[in-house]
Scaffold this motif. Structure first.
Motif, PDB file in Angstrom:
ATOM      1  N   UNK A   1      11.386   7.072  -4.939  1.00 32.62           N
ATOM      2  CA  UNK A   1      12.311   8.105  -3.980  1.00 32.62           C
ATOM      3  C   UNK A   1      13.105   8.054  -3.151  1.00 32.62           C
ATOM      4  N   UNK A   2      12.652   6.475  -2.059  1.00 33.14           N
ATOM      5  CA  UNK A   2      13.103   6.677  -1.104  1.00 33.14           C
ATOM      6  C   UNK A   2      13.334   5.141  -1.224  1.00 33.14           C
TER       7      UNK A   2
ATOM      8  N   UNK B   1       1.351   9.656  -6.001  1.00 31.31           N
ATOM      9  CA  UNK B   1       1.604  10.040  -4.624  1.00 31.31           C
ATOM     10  C   UNK B   1       0.373   9.924  -3.362  1.00 31.31           C
TER      11      UNK B   1
ATOM     12  N   UNK C   1       0.978  -1.446   0.062  1.00 32.91           N
ATOM     13  CA  UNK C   1      -0.156   0.276   0.117  1.00 32.91           C
ATOM     14  C   UNK C   1       1.139   1.854  -0.053  1.00 32.91           C
TER      15      UNK C   1
ATOM     16  N   UNK D   1       1.477  16.920  -3.037  1.00 31.24           N
ATOM     17  CA  UNK D   1      -0.076  17.299  -2.194  1.00 31.24           C
ATOM     18  C   UNK D   1      -0.153  15.793  -1.871  1.00 31.24           C
ATOM     19  N   UNK D   2       0.287  14.500  -1.906  1.00 27.93           N
ATOM     20  CA  UNK D   2      -0.570  12.969  -1.471  1.00 27.93           C
ATOM     21  C   UNK D   2      -1.736  13.274  -1.726  1.00 27.93           C
ATOM     22  N   UNK D   3      -2.165  14.063  -2.549  1.00 30.69           N
ATOM     23  CA  UNK D   3      -3.162  13.462  -3.020  1.00 30.69           C
ATOM     24  C   UNK D   3      -3.886  13.626  -4.480  1.00 30.69           C
TER      25      UNK D   3
ATOM     26  N   UNK E   1       6.179   7.263  -3.323  1.00 31.72           N
ATOM     27  CA  UNK E   1       8.054   6.697  -2.090  1.00 31.72           C
ATOM     28  C   UNK E   1       8.500   5.594  -3.015  1.00 31.72           C
TER      29      UNK E   1
ATOM     30  N   UNK F   1       8.607  14.268  -8.117  1.00 32.83           N
ATOM     31  CA  UNK F   1       8.254  15.109  -6.507  1.00 32.83           C
ATOM     32  C   UNK F   1       6.757  14.839  -5.651  1.00 32.83           C
ATOM     33  N   UNK F   2       7.097  15.346  -4.388  1.00 32.64           N
ATOM     34  CA  UNK F   2       6.115  15.094  -4.122  1.00 32.64           C
ATOM     35  C   UNK F   2       5.510  16.577  -3.782  1.00 32.64           C
TER      36      UNK F   2
ATOM     37  N   UNK G   1       2.857   4.317  -2.049  1.00 33.03           N
ATOM     38  CA  UNK G   1       2.380   4.846  -2.506  1.00 33.03           C
ATOM     39  C   UNK G   1       3.942   4.912  -3.400  1.00 33.03           C
TER      40      UNK G   1
END
Lengths: 154, 722
Positions: free
Chosen positions: A27-28, A59, A19, A39-41, A24, A36-37, A21
């Protein structure tokens, strides 16, 4: 728990919760920080990548939503500085200001031009809904036209 | 036509800002010197390498406006550097050479970067050039004056000998800097005034530019934080046991402004944060809403407050007619696209920070105060900023301090990257203040203002910050009234007053600053007075401005704008126009906005801008700032506002705090105006404010309804572009 994820043509074994996203994971876990991040929505488009060629916001898109056979392309997977026609147009016209939203913007435009090689104003407006807080839209429109011309002439 | 006493002479915007130096004692780092293959480093700003690379350390942060390219053009011009070999680097020291020439501290703001560095960078380049030339002249036994420089090459025309700058670094480094340098005449410029492509165009087009959020370090840990939901609230208690038991979670810590989770990935930190059982203690403000605040503001606006500008005697009975009005402005969040973040490594006596910030010199003092670590043991590695608009010039360095406190409190030996969620940013305060303007103006027989009473209600940005003494002038925060005080439109009887309410909602500078409310008010008033007088808005302004020297640039911009927009030609049926012009940050910018009305839809027909920012370093970059400022302003006009319920910000993300989209934002036809100034003035923030009243005037013309609040209430109309 590991699974396969194909990004920019390379197959990765990733061992993260399904689960998580996709953003991430890119990126990670994979260290691909060009995406890029914002807003997350999935409202701003800074996290846009291509999934099998379609512009996709990541995201809030769980890794599980991506099939192991699907191809994810990030900004790092385009041809590279000045070779991809969209990136080339972006550089020639110095589109980026702060630059943060531009990876996602460029990926949206790549998908737009794949679908509409000679997009109308309305198609550009409908296809590029990424937010740019600096407000580079005028240069974005110019760069889309230039990239479209370069692609057609190529 | 204005009776301006000495007290009313317009002050330089930041004259008082020299006191910003903050008493910060930092030991300058020693510049490298001595080795055989040594670069020539005449200043902390500049290093010329033996391979001819010209490395310029950027004394200011580039928030996106392109100042890295512009500042490099200015220095390289006087150095006669080979532009192809110029590279810019972020600053990561606090050397004196990097301080803001006027403010005396390393900081970026108020659209001053190019304007303030103009002389300094030119002198740095010219001085380095003179040392290189002297080194060549010595080696060749000729007079320095006989040598010619171009593209990082020194030529002796008599003998044809040539040397590259890179060959002369060691010799130049041994020379004493000249006591004085002669700078070029404008006619000699080869780099200044050219639309050179931005130096960051490639890395910002291929994903490789490293923003603060992208910083990678060995053993990096990630943190997410929860803040008190109500302004004025604080942490009461929390239970972090469940979070601590989650995989990859390494610490749960309370710091003065919230509770943070540190984990091996940010997503895991965020998930763990959501499991925390936190009890917040709301303060008294938790009962307040925007409606309560507006009632308080209205009460204040109904009574006299202290006067910041007063002359003559108000006598509304003597006026031919009296007009009254008000305009209100909401809190606005900066919402830069890159959510706020900083990476901190705190080990024992040292603190290292990686972040995009405008305020390195001030951040260090705040970090020292928060961590107890001596300022000289704190290093800030500046990264690219994913937008700021003033938010990353945080008076108390909030997001940097939080990162340092989380790293320090967690006790981990690792660097910790603290990343705020978008909601932390939009709900976190430091907003453009909400403001209420109310005015009563008595007109003379020509319909011009003769008696003008004006009340502003606006919280202070600088009160209680390190900047209070810099921005408070004669007892008033200039950050509340700039753009209204000393307006050239006011007649001979004036009483301008400021009420300064306080509330726990923190406020801050945002792109355009006070002018984002004073320009729509002042220009809106003038547009309505012109309409009431049956006068053309250009002619009406010229009549008010008269011919005093202080209005010459404004008149020059008006002339250029009127011509560029073809204003003399009446608009076709269905097209409605508005205009405005405003001075801020030392520059003058005007707009004509033309809207096409079809039924209830207003579409941009044409937007024309005229802009005088003095000497233009990079015309395309300036044009891009004007066009993009329109997008920024349009967001303010079309829907952005932060409202308060139960002491909390209602809006939290881009779904309810909308940013104007490509589909909404028009192209802008930008005309750069040269009225003869011999230096550059502000660019990045200037065009935001005048666009608002020009748009409002066009909306008023198209709809017949007066604009009295922002964002616009369009009563059934919509604004569309495509």
């Amino acid at each position: 728990m590991g699974r396969k994820l194909t990004v920019n043509g390379a197959v990765h074994d990733v061992d993260v919760a399904g689960d998580t996203p996709l953003l991430w994971v890119l990126r990670d876990t994979l260290g691909l920080t060009g995406t890029k991040y914002g807003c997350g929505i999935m409202a701003c488009g800074a996290c846009t990548v291509l999934v099998d060629g379609a512009a996709t916001r990541t995201c809030a898109l769980p890794l599980d939503a991506i099939g192991e056979q699907q191809q994810v392309t990030t900004i790092e997977g385009l041809a590279g500085t000045s070779r991809d026609p969209v990136q080339k147009a972006w550089a020639e016209l110095s589109v980026a200001q702060c630059g943060y939203c531009q990876s996602g913007m460029i990926m949206s435009v790549v998908a737009l031009l794949a679908e509409h090689p000679d997009p109308s104003d309305a198609q550009i407006a409908a296809g590029v809904t990424n937010l740019c807080r600096c407000g580079t839209y005028q240069q974005v429109r110019r760069a889309i036209r230039r990239a479209a011309e370069a692609t057609r002439d190529a | 036509m204005r009776d301006a006493s000495a007290r009313l002479t317009r002050r330089a915007f930041l004259r008082g800002a020299a006191v910003l130096s903050f008493g910060l004692a930092t030991a300058p780092r020693l510049l490298r010197a001595g080795a055989a293959a040594t670069p020539f480093t005449p200043s902390a700003l500049l290093s010329i390498e033996t391979d001819d690379t010209v490395r310029i350390v950027m004394p200011h942060a580039d928030l996106g406006s392109g100042i890295y390219t512009g500042l490099a053009q200015v220095l390289a011009e006087e150095l006669d550097a080979d532009w192809e070999r110029v590279v810019t680097v972020h600053l990561d020291s606090l050397h004196d050479d990097l301080k803001h020439p006027q403010w005396g501290v390393i900081a970026t703001g108020a659209s001053t970067s190019v304007a303030s560095q103009w002389q300094n960078l030119r002198e740095t380049g010219a001085s380095a050039r003179a040392m290189l030339v002297a080194a060549a002249a010595d080696a060749w036994g000729v007079s320095p004056a006989s040598l010619v420089t171009r593209d990082s090459t020194i030529t002796d025309p008599a003998s044809g000998r040539q040397a590259r700058y890179g060959e002369l670094t060691a010799a130049a480094a041994r020379r004493t800097p000249p006591a004085a340098v002669t700078l070029k005449d404008r006619s000699q410029f080869t780099l200044i005034g050219r639309s050179l492509p931005r130096l960051d165009r490639h890395t910002k087009s291929d994903g490789s530019a490293v923003f603060g959020i992208d910083v990678q370090l060995p053993e990096l840990r990630h943190a997410a934080i929860a803040h008190a939901p109500a302004f004025g609230g604080k942490l009461a208690s929390y239970d972090g046991d469940a979070a601590r038991a989650m995989p990859d979670v390494e610490a749960v810590v309370a710091i003065p402004t919230g509770v943070a989770v540190v984990a091996r990935s940010w997503w895991q930190a965020k998930r763990a944060l959501e499991t925390l059982d936190i009890r917040w203690e709301d303060g008294a403000f938790a009962h307040k809403s925007s409606a309560d605040l507006w009632r308080e503001y209205e009460t204040l606006a109904a009574s006299d407050g202290p006067s910041f500008e007063q002359r003559g005697t108000l006598d509304f009975d003597a006026a031919s007619a009296v007009v009254e009005g008000e305009m209100r402005f909401p809190f606005l969040a900066h919402a830069p696209m890159e959510p706020l973040n900083a990476t901190a490594r705190v080990d024992g006596e040292r603190c290292e920070i990686w972040a995009g910030t405008q305020f390195q010199g001030i951040d260090v003092a705040n970090l020292a105060a928060a961590t107890g670590i001596a300022a000289e043991h704190i290093t800030i590695h500046t990264q690219w900023l994913g937008g700021s608009f003033g938010r990353r010039a945080a008076p108390h360095a909030d997001f940097l301090v939080e990162a340092a406190q989380v790293a320090q409190t967690s006790g981990l030996p690792h660097p910790v990257k603290l990343l705020w969620q978008r909601e932390d940013d939009v709900r976190g305060g430091l907003y453009r203040p909400m403001a209420l303007h109310r005015w009563k103006i008595g007109l003379d027989g020509d319909g011009r203002p003769a008696h003008w009473r004006h009340r502003v209600v606006c919280a202070s940005i600088s009160k209680g910050t390190p900047f209070e003494s810099a921005f408070y002038v004669d007892g008033f925060d200039r950050l509340s009234i700039e753009g209204l005080i000393h307006t050239h439109y006011a007649g001979s009887n004036v009483d301008f007053q400021l009420h300064t309410p306080t509330h726990p909602v923190s406020v801050c500078w945002l792109r355009g600053e006070a002018d984002t409310h004073t320009a729509p008010v002042v220009e809106g008033i003038v547009n309505r007075l012109a309409r009431r007088a049956g006068a053309d808005p250009f002619a009406y302004r010229r009549a008010l401005l008269g011919d005093e020297p202080g209005t010459a640039r404004t008149r020059g911009v008006l002339d250029a704008l009127e011509h560029a927009a073809n204003w003399a030609e009446p608009p076709p049926d269905g097209i409605f126009r508005g205009m405005a012009v405003h001075t801020s940050f030392g520059s003058v910018c005007g707009f004509v906005v033309e809207l096409a009305r079809r039924d209830q839809t207003l579409a941009f027909h044409k937007v024309t801008a005229a802009f005088d920012c003095g000497v233009v370093i990079n015309p395309d970059a300036v044009r891009a700032q004007v066009a993009s400022s329109v997008a920024f302003a349009l967001s303010m006009a079309l829907g952005q506002e932060i409202t308060i319920e139960q002491g909390r910000a209602v809006q939290g993300n881009f779904n309810d705090y909308p940013v104007a989209t490509l589909a909404q934002v028009p192209d802008v036809d930008v005309h750069l105006v040269d009225t003869g100034l011999d230096h550059p003035t502000g660019v990045g923030e200037v065009p935001v404010s005048p666009f608002l009243p020009a748009l409002a005037a066009a909306v008023e013309a198209a709809t017949g309804r007066e604009v009295d609040r922002w964002p616009l209430r369009l009563d059934g109309y919509t604004i569309a572009n495509v």
